[in-house]
Design an enzyme around this catalytic site. Structure first.
Site, mmCIF file in Angstrom:
data_model
loop_
_atom_site.group_PDB
_atom_site.id
_atom_site.type_symbol
_atom_site.label_atom_id
_atom_site.label_comp_id
_atom_site.label_asym_id
_atom_site.label_seq_id
_atom_site.Cartn_x
_atom_site.Cartn_y
_atom_site.Cartn_z
ATOM 1 N N ASN A 1 37.759 58.262 42.880
ATOM 2 C CA ASN A 1 38.165 57.187 44.417
ATOM 3 C C ASN A 1 38.439 56.073 43.869
ATOM 4 O O ASN A 1 38.223 55.859 42.612
ATOM 5 C CB ASN A 1 37.124 56.861 44.817
ATOM 6 C CG ASN A 1 35.578 56.441 44.857
ATOM 7 O OD1 ASN A 1 35.564 57.282 43.508
ATOM 8 N ND2 ASN A 1 35.152 55.403 46.102
ATOM 9 N N HIS A 2 39.229 55.042 44.394
ATOM 10 C CA HIS A 2 39.580 53.536 44.003
ATOM 11 C C HIS A 2 39.700 52.868 44.837
ATOM 12 O O HIS A 2 40.158 52.693 46.131
ATOM 13 C CB HIS A 2 41.432 53.983 43.650
ATOM 14 C CG HIS A 2 41.928 52.968 42.384
ATOM 15 N ND1 HIS A 2 41.709 52.577 42.119
ATOM 16 C CD2 HIS A 2 43.602 53.044 42.336
ATOM 17 C CE1 HIS A 2 42.672 51.616 41.165
ATOM 18 N NE2 HIS A 2 43.352 52.449 42.038
ATOM 19 N N VAL A 3 39.035 51.754 44.259
ATOM 20 C CA VAL A 3 38.489 50.933 45.038
ATOM 21 C C VAL A 3 39.145 48.971 43.809
ATOM 22 O O VAL A 3 37.928 47.926 44.926
ATOM 23 C CB VAL A 3 36.548 50.534 45.314
ATOM 24 C CG1 VAL A 3 36.816 51.797 46.641
ATOM 25 C CG2 VAL A 3 36.392 51.224 44.227
#
Length: 208
Positions: free
Chosen positions: A45-47
């Protein structure tokens, strides 16, 4: 442009790891799930801006990255990304050169990192996934290792110019491949099914 030599990555790894421990109290779980040899598609996931660096720290392989093309137009950053084995893909458009390069990387037995949300989450929550990474995995027989990043959004949300101290945990989940799918699954539906399995694993390790 020549890619960063692996010996240089290994030389930098202890210092980057120590800095991440000191500032973010970073913890890695399940690193043994990342194959030490052979092709693999790593799907975090990309945060935050830090994600590509953070997921790399405990993996002692030279990773390749697929990233959105606009970042490569930023002076200095584009050259740095290419040096670090990243290559661009156009958002929302078929991009055969990028797909061909990704297939070549995997068929040569090398690891590839793709953020299936496409870009950073604006609010830290898991966004919709795109099936491209999972099509590549099924086309090459590469396993998919879903990765959950927790805490990086709080340390460096999109509206902040610089990160702040925090606590980050990165979990590498057990690999998924075509054998995890129903044997009678329609061929065209297989990437979406694999994508759903990977998203479920990432989501299950996120805070409620």
């Amino acid at each position: 442009m020549r890619s960063v030599p692996f010996w240089f990555l290994e030389a930098c790894r202890p210092g980057v790891w120590a800095a991440a421990r000191g500032v973010f109290r970073i913890r890695f779980e399940g690193v043994e799930h990342v194959p030490r040899t052979g092709p693999v598609v790593i799907t975090p996931n990309h945060v935050s801006f830090m994600d590509p660096i953070l997921v790399t720290i405990p993996i002692r392989r030279a990773l390749h990255y697929m990233a959105l093309e606009p970042f490569f137009r930023i002076r200095g950053l584009g050259a740095l990304m290419r040096w670090a084995r990243a290559f661009p893909i156009q958002e929302g458009e078929p991009d055969n050169p990028a797909v061909r390069r990704a297939l070549r990387v995997l068929r040569q037995g090398e690891p590839l990192v793709i953020f299936p949300e496409g870009g950073r989450s604006p609010d830290g929550r898991l966004q919709a996934f795109r099936p491209g990474a999972f099509r590549l995995a099924l086309a090459t027989g590469a396993p998919v290792v879903p990765v959950t990043i927790v805490g990086a959004f709080e340390a460096w949300p999109v509206q902040r110019r610089l990160p702040r101290a925090g606590r980050i945990t990165i979990t590498y989940h057990a690999p998924l491949d075509g054998s995890a799918l129903p044997p009678d699954a329609d061929r065209k539906a297989r990437p979406e099914l694999l994508m759903a399995l990977a998203r479920d694993r990432i989501s299950a390790a996120l805070p409620a």
